[in-house]
Enzyme design. Structure first.
Site, short mmCIF file in Angstrom:
data_model
loop_
_atom_site.label_atom_id
_atom_site.label_comp_id
_atom_site.label_asym_id
_atom_site.label_seq_id
_atom_site.Cartn_x
_atom_site.Cartn_y
_atom_site.Cartn_z
N THR A 17 1.13 -1.39 0.03
CA THR A 17 -0.15 0.03 -0.49
C THR A 17 0.68 1.54 0.09
O THR A 17 0.59 2.39 -0.78
CB THR A 17 -0.39 0.55 1.44
N ARG A 49 8.22 -8.87 -4.30
CA ARG A 49 8.12 -9.95 -5.02
C ARG A 49 7.75 -10.48 -6.47
O ARG A 49 8.28 -11.16 -7.24
CB ARG A 49 7.98 -11.28 -3.89
N LYS A 110 8.11 1.10 11.48
CA LYS A 110 8.12 1.95 12.89
C LYS A 110 8.73 0.61 13.85
O LYS A 110 9.07 0.96 14.55
CB LYS A 110 7.26 2.14 13.46
N GLY A 139 1.50 8.60 10.54
CA GLY A 139 1.11 8.28 9.23
C GLY A 139 1.53 9.42 7.96
O GLY A 139 2.77 10.52 8.39
N LYS A 210 5.74 3.17 18.26
CA LYS A 210 5.79 4.84 17.48
C LYS A 210 6.18 5.48 18.96
O LYS A 210 7.07 6.38 19.05
CB LYS A 210 3.88 5.10 16.62
#
Lengths: 433, 433
Positions: A17, A49, A110, A139, A210
């Site tokens: 993504t 891959r 992270k 984000g 985070k």
């Protein structure tokens, strides 16, 4: 790198993504990014891959590597974007290979930073290359930049927030719809807001990764994931959410890193937040980060903490900084200037507590429970018990005044052992970001 | 400048609240600032008219200039901090002199930037020196850095927010205490939250200066204060605030800069904000900035928009960027890359409206008013009239569906001319950040 007219050539390791999102941002906003970066930023190589999958962008003209480490050392790549994920294996190998090849790295990983950030930062400093990780925390919210540069004039007293959108979404839906955890989690998985294996999110590990990064930045010390206390949201029930509402709280999974005279406390756990607090209003998949500095006071940042667009926005912001030559030491200061404040154990925590018991409704139960609390030195602020059901199981809610975690844990184990207490007690700390 | 071991020597022009605050931040946080900047940042020279006043810090060892321009050209000064204020005179002269002497400038002066920012940015670019102005917008909130660097990957669709703490404080107290504007303003002046001459704040000019700067950054075009539509809060009444509450709104002074297919709209005016919106919850002296990017979505930043500590925190953040050599073009892109989107006039605005009339309570009034609205093509969403007082003056509230400002103004002037309408109508736009 230093020729301001040459394009900055980017290799993207990992085309999930975020990787695909990064390609899309760089292509769709190419003109504006080029103006802001002072030169074009172009993707020259990718690695993944499976070459056959449709990822929503044209792959013509891109150099394709099966091996991300080969991408990292490709002469056609100036900067490596690592969006493979995972704390070990190919992600770590790729980052190390890129740094050793003298190439700046931008990562959204992270887990890698929380577990190996201290070592990777030293390596990057040794090789004199930037290591960007804006996308690793919250984000699209520019939390790293705000904390490391925007608030750099301040001694940071605390940094905290809602750092996992999946948990916040689940807790929000549970509150709004009065539904139980397992059911809402299943829905979230169906809608793509939670992973098939949701443990990383719902057990608080992702938020803790985070927070470990934010804490290292805030206090100028090497990232130390092992120092964190971590609890997730699996045991939050619709009943506790209903009681929270009645008491004027909302339950949020907060990460809290705080400096005191004795050291630094870092913890992730469900928290009863007074509903008038700004952070109590942050709902759904949104993240929020609150930083407090000794001159600026409290600053809150809010936005989308995940998803292709927001995360890629943060990756590309780091690429623009690199293209412009805007460099900042990885933890805000050079390695030699890092400190190390004592890590406070959770047992040293002080605060108020919400405690919900399921007890057999008979006379004397409250006397037993309150005697245990008294013996542990815990004083009560309020108590709720609705209705009667003689001989049946009924909930009792207790809210304590500020006490120590040690005293509370002692009381909790004694209460759990009372005959009239039928289930393991639910304990939620009261607090705020 | 370029020797990383040499201290960065700062001259501070103006020793009011922000100037004195900057000295205090640099001294009190000297160790941490030096580590984050990579070298010490020291105040070597100051300028102010009155040498005798106690400003809360020791002036020993500082070079004192009566003339700020002389400070700007002092060889003992590497960077000039301009915190004199005002769009003309010594502030502008000092900034120009510093730039011409090849010295970076940091300023908190929004009026100067809003009115002369285009010229000063060109001059700074010509001389190749940075011009920092984080402190000019939203005080301690790192809004400039977030917008210009943190969200640099995005095409910015809108930037908006609560940009004046004095107005937000007055509106908050009016709502919480049900009191009228003049009374709350007088209190705010007594508490030091409003100036003796409050016009700049309450007429929306200060918020508009900040919005003009944000708009220039967001859309990559020269700052153009004249293109803004500006209204303040003088005409907001306790009655309108009470109706807002009944309708589910809060009244906020918003600055809104928005890009559409036709151009850019920039406006500052009181706004009826749905109370569920995050920005409706931002109360008291707090500021908030909301930016929307085409990939990141909406990001909100919140914090203290004024005061010595927060504003000095922003000034020193700019100094640390300069000490580290982190350079960004003033409007996010170099001068040659600036664009110029058409400025949309307020008459092109589309939105819903709140309209409150004081009318004589007699039959036929509503028929007259609604006929005027129908003739102007404005359709009604809802209407409120409480109680009856035959022959007396009573309030009527109308909420429209989305319409154009042009149609609304036409209707408004016809309504104001009706015999039964006893006072100039109150009109407040409905919207959000």
């Amino acid at each position: 790198m230093s020729d301001p007219h040459k394009p900055l050539r980017v290799g993207i390791a990992g085309l999930g993504t975020v990787g695909a999102g990064t390609v899309n941002v760089l292509r769709q906003n190419a003109a504006i990014i080029s103006a802001r970066a002072g030169r074009p930023i172009t993707v020259t190589a990718v690695s993944a891959r499976d070459r056959t999958r449709d990822r929503g962008f044209a792959t013509e003209g891109l150099i394709w590597h099966d091996d991300a480490v080969a991408l990292a050392t490709d002469d056609n790549v100036d900067v490596v974007v690592e969006v493979i994920g995972g704390a070990q294996g190919p992600a770590a190998d790729t980052v190390r290979a890129a740094i050793r090849a003298g190439k700046p790295v931008v990562t959204a990983n992270k887990a890698l930073l929380a577990l190996h950030g201290a070592e990777l930062a030293s390596l990057a400093e040794e090789y004199g290359v930037p290591l960007g990780f804006e996308a690793a925390v919250a984000g699209g919210i520019p939390a790293i930049k705000a904390l490391r540069e925007g608030l750099a004039a301040n001694e940071i007293i605390s940094v905290s927030g809602i750092l996992n959108g999946t948990c916040n979404y689940i807790l929000t839906v549970m509150r709004e719809q009065g539904r139980d955890f397992a059911e809402v989690l299943a829905d979230a998985q169906a809608f793509g807001y939670a992973e098939a294996d949701p443990a990383f999110d719902i057990d608080g590990v992702d938020a803790a990764h985070k927070l470990a990064i934010l804490g290292a930045l805030a206090f100028g010390q090497p990232v130390d994931f092992a120092a964190l206390h971590v609890e997730g949201i699996r045991r939050i029930t619709a009943l506790d959410i209903a009681f929270a509402r009645e008491l004027g709280f909302r339950i949020k999974l907060l990460g809290i890193a705080k400096r005191t005279a004795d050291g630094v406390s870092m913890r992730v756990h469900p928290t009863m937040v007074p509903e008038a607090e700004e952070i109590a209003q942050v709902d759904g998949v949104f993240n929020a980060v609150v930083a407090e500095g000794n001159f600026v006071g409290r600053v809150m940042l809010m936005g989308r903490g995940a998803g292709a667009g927001p995360t890629a926005s943060a990756v590309v912001a780091d690429l623009i900084d690199i293209a412009r030559g805007r460099l900042t030491p990885i933890w805000g200061v050079e390695g030699y200037a890092l400190g190390k404040l004592p890590a406070l154990p959770m047992s040293a925590h002080q605060g108020a507590y919400y405690l919900r018991l399921m007890v057999r409704d008979r006379s004397g139960v409250m006397a037993d429970v309150t005697a245990v609390l008294r013996d542990a030195g815990v004083s009560l602020q309020s108590m709720l018990q609705h209705g009667r059901a003689p001989g049946e199981s009924v909930p009792i809610v207790l809210v304590t005044h500020e006490t120590t975690e040690g005293a509370m844990m002692q009381a909790l184990s004694a209460i759990a052992n009372l005959d009239s207490v039928l289930e393991p007690p639910a304990l939620i700390r009261i607090g705020a970001a």
